[in-house]
Design an enzyme around this catalytic site. Structure first.
Site, PDB file in Angstrom:
ATOM      1  CG  ASN A 281      -6.317  -0.007   1.634  1.00 20.03           C
ATOM      2  OD1 ASN A 281      -5.706   0.430   0.669  1.00 20.03           O
ATOM      3  ND2 ASN A 281      -5.722  -0.537   2.694  1.00 20.03           N
TER       4      ASN A 281
ATOM      5  CG  HIS B  53      -2.749   4.049   2.463  1.00 22.35           C
ATOM      6  ND1 HIS B  53      -3.301   3.740   1.242  1.00 22.35           N
ATOM      7  CD2 HIS B  53      -2.813   2.903   3.200  1.00 22.35           C
ATOM      8  CE1 HIS B  53      -3.676   2.476   1.240  1.00 22.35           C
ATOM      9  NE2 HIS B  53      -3.394   1.950   2.421  1.00 22.35           N
TER      10      HIS B  53
ATOM     11  CB  CYS C 295      -0.958   0.004   1.182  1.00 31.60           C
ATOM     12  SG  CYS C 295      -2.226  -1.263   1.065  1.00 31.60           S
TER      13      CYS C 295
HETATM   14  N1  COA Z   1     -17.785  -7.494  10.539  1.00 28.40           N
HETATM   15  C1  COA Z   1     -18.105  -7.783  11.820  1.00 28.40           C
HETATM   16  N2  COA Z   1     -17.201  -8.162  12.728  1.00 28.40           N
HETATM   17  C2  COA Z   1     -15.922  -8.245  12.328  1.00 28.40           C
HETATM   18  C3  COA Z   1     -15.515  -7.965  11.024  1.00 28.40           C
HETATM   19  C4  COA Z   1     -16.510  -7.576  10.111  1.00 28.40           C
HETATM   20  N3  COA Z   1     -16.252  -7.284   8.837  1.00 28.40           N
HETATM   21  N4  COA Z   1     -14.198  -8.128  10.924  1.00 28.40           N
HETATM   22  C5  COA Z   1     -13.760  -8.500  12.139  1.00 28.40           C
HETATM   23  N5  COA Z   1     -14.797  -8.578  12.985  1.00 28.40           N
HETATM   24  C6  COA Z   1     -14.809  -8.951  14.383  1.00 28.40           C
HETATM   25  C7  COA Z   1     -13.552  -9.666  14.796  1.00 28.40           C
HETATM   26  O1  COA Z   1     -13.648 -11.026  14.426  1.00 28.40           O
HETATM   27  C8  COA Z   1     -13.564  -9.443  16.288  1.00 28.40           C
HETATM   28  O2  COA Z   1     -14.417 -10.392  16.855  1.00 28.40           O
HETATM   29  P1  COA Z   1     -13.941 -11.225  18.145  1.00 28.40           P
HETATM   30  O3  COA Z   1     -13.698 -10.184  19.188  1.00 28.40           O
HETATM   31  O4  COA Z   1     -15.128 -12.100  18.400  1.00 28.40           O
HETATM   32  O5  COA Z   1     -12.726 -11.957  17.715  1.00 28.40           O
HETATM   33  C9  COA Z   1     -14.228  -8.101  16.459  1.00 28.40           C
HETATM   34  O6  COA Z   1     -14.824  -7.800  15.203  1.00 28.40           O
HETATM   35  C10 COA Z   1     -13.305  -6.978  16.847  1.00 28.40           C
HETATM   36  O7  COA Z   1     -12.101  -7.126  16.122  1.00 28.40           O
HETATM   37  P2  COA Z   1     -10.957  -6.073  16.274  1.00 28.40           P
HETATM   38  O8  COA Z   1      -9.794  -6.581  15.518  1.00 28.40           O
HETATM   39  O9  COA Z   1     -10.769  -5.643  17.680  1.00 28.40           O
HETATM   40  O10 COA Z   1     -11.608  -4.826  15.550  1.00 28.40           O
HETATM   41  P3  COA Z   1     -10.918  -3.462  15.235  1.00 28.40           P
HETATM   42  O11 COA Z   1     -11.605  -2.390  15.953  1.00 28.40           O
HETATM   43  O12 COA Z   1      -9.430  -3.543  15.344  1.00 28.40           O
HETATM   44  O13 COA Z   1     -11.276  -3.296  13.696  1.00 28.40           O
HETATM   45  C11 COA Z   1     -10.181  -3.569  11.585  1.00 28.40           C
HETATM   46  C12 COA Z   1     -10.823  -4.264  12.784  1.00 28.40           C
HETATM   47  C13 COA Z   1      -9.675  -4.612  10.614  1.00 28.40           C
HETATM   48  C14 COA Z   1     -11.216  -2.683  10.924  1.00 28.40           C
HETATM   49  C15 COA Z   1      -9.022  -2.686  12.114  1.00 28.40           C
HETATM   50  O14 COA Z   1      -8.197  -3.460  12.967  1.00 28.40           O
HETATM   51  C16 COA Z   1      -8.201  -2.129  11.005  1.00 28.40           C
HETATM   52  O15 COA Z   1      -8.663  -1.354  10.213  1.00 28.40           O
HETATM   53  N6  COA Z   1      -6.896  -2.482  10.948  1.00 28.40           N
HETATM   54  C17 COA Z   1      -6.034  -2.006   9.932  1.00 28.40           C
HETATM   55  C18 COA Z   1      -6.330  -2.696   8.650  1.00 28.40           C
HETATM   56  C19 COA Z   1      -5.703  -2.025   7.474  1.00 28.40           C
HETATM   57  O16 COA Z   1      -5.883  -0.851   7.301  1.00 28.40           O
HETATM   58  N7  COA Z   1      -4.980  -2.773   6.661  1.00 28.40           N
HETATM   59  C20 COA Z   1      -4.351  -2.290   5.511  1.00 28.40           C
HETATM   60  C21 COA Z   1      -3.218  -1.432   5.876  1.00 28.40           C
HETATM   61  S1  COA Z   1      -2.474  -0.790   4.433  1.00 28.40           S
END
Ligand code: COA
Length: 344
Positions: free
Chosen positions: A278, A248, A110
């Site tokens: 993204n 980004h 990315c």
């Molecule tokens: N819908 C519903 N629930 C979801 C889900 C979705 N699409 N994706 C994950 N969950 C669940 C998880 O399984 C987790 O459940 P659990 O507690 O029973 O295991 C719960 O939501 C919370 O997960 P968590 O990881 O704490 O959520 P978060 O607040 O960190 O949000 C992301 C998850 C992926 C949105 C966030 O971590 C994120 O954006 N990370 C960066 C990702 C990114 O930008 N990547 C590219 C970088 S270039």
């Protein structure tokens, strides 16, 4: 060094959060609250990284008023090339008829656009090229496991492009600083296997994106905050000198946290991830092109760009804006029914 042209292109097909509710266990509310994303554009069969990249490149050449034959070099940032080789850049070179241009791809996930544009700028600054076309283009939908709710809600397809040209000292437009960093020891937080890395036993066929979202989130906030501070210091500028920050477009909460850490006012930060998700290497040039169309950048403004991605790889760049004519985008947002929207 001046940015003289900007263009973007996204697939017409739109996949909304409501569509995703019918594919995996998720809700529109969860996706919007955790990411800020409402919809993303998804390529249809026949649409590829190079076709999107070519459309964005044509728009950028139009806005710069530069012909394809005048381009010396094409650098494409992508981690979803059409093929292992030829380079996607060579396909774009051929489609444009850029007969005098060299062409190659760079992959920093990315952060690919920042790697590509800093490469292009070094060619212009070093005298190796007069005019460089830099493209960020991706079809992330082709490396997504559409049964994995952790990743499939986050990404989208698209392309953006810029034209770089040598300027003179008396006109606005300059590369003021850039910072590129990587920490390969954290590769396991965000990766997508390749031909030499067979899929892990028990994981679905792929290769697909694998991500530890929570830790990627933390790393992204820290890395982009530090890179921004370093780039500003190298440019001899303070946060209040920045007219616009184009980060980004991964997650609104990441963008907000970085802005808060830096003390950047919300109205100085451009986001459009709500409509694109993204798009990896394409996210900064698509956002830049939209910001310019909306009149958010004026000649002489200081622009801060921030990138972060798998690698881990990240960076920041400060540019003095030269002024770019708007190009007509190719992004009619048409909603197509789910059965056509989901890639096979
Ligand atoms: N819908 C519903 N629930 C979801 C889900 C979705 N699409 N994706 C994950 N969950 C669940 C998880 O399984 C987790 O459940 P659990 O507690 O029973 O295991 C719960 O939501 C919370 O997960 P968590 O990881 O704490 O959520 P978060 O607040 O960190 O949000 C992301 C998850 C992926 C949105 C966030 O971590 C994120 O954006 N990370 C960066 C990702 C990114 O930008 N990547 C590219 C970088 S270039």
């Amino acid at each position: 060094m001046r940015i003289t042209g900007l263009g973007r292109a996204v697939p017409e097909q739109v996949l909304t959060n409501t569509d995703l509710e019918r594919m995996v266990e998720t809700t529109d509310e969860w996706i919007v609250e955790r990411t800020g994303i409402r919809e993303r554009h998804i390529a249809v069969p026949g649409e590829t990284t190079s076709t999107l990249g070519t459309a964005a490149a044509r728009a950028a050449l139009d806005s710069a008023g530069v012909s394809a034959e005048a381009i010396d070099l094409i650098v494409v940032g992508t981690s979803t090339p059409d093929a292992v080789f030829p380079a996607t850049a060579s396909r774009i070179q051929d489609a444009l008829g850029a007969r005098r241009a060299g062409a190659f791809d760079v992959n920093a996930a990315c952060a690919g656009f920042l790697a590509a544009i800093s490469t292009g700028m070094q060619f212009v600054a070093g005298g190796g090229a007069e005019r460089v076309l830099v493209v960020g283009a991706e079809t992330m939908s082709r490396i997504i496991d559409w049964t994995d709710r952790n990743t499939c809600v986050l990404f989208g397809d698209g392309a953006g492009a810029v034209v770089l040209e040598r300027g003179t000292a008396d006109e606005p437009g300059a590369l003021e600083s850039f910072v590129l960093r990587s920490d390969g020891s954290l590769a396991s937080l965000l990766y997508c296997g390749g031909p030499n890395e067979p899929a892990i036993a028990g994981s679905p066929a792929g290769p697909y994106i694998v991500m530890d979202g929570r830790n990627v989130f933390r790393q992204a906030v820290t890395a982009m905050t530090q890179a921004a501070a370093e780039a500003l210091a190298r440019a001899g500028l303070g946060v209040s000198d920045i007219a616009l920050c184009v980060p980004h477009q991964a997650n609104l909460r990441i963008v907000d946290a970085v802005a808060r850490n830096l003390g950047l006012r919300g109205d100085r930060v451009f986001t459009n991830l709500e409509r694109y998700g993204n798009t990896s290497s394409a996210s900064i040039p698509i956002a830049l092109s939209e910001a310019n169309d909306l009149g958010r950048l004026q000649p002489g403004d200081h622009l801060l760009m921030l990138a972060f991605g798998g690698g881990l790889a990240w960076g920041a760049m400060v540019v003095e804006w030269a002024g770019v004519r708007s190009a007509r985008p190719r992004d009619a947002s048409v909603h197509v029914p789910l059965e056509q929207a989901v890639p096979a």
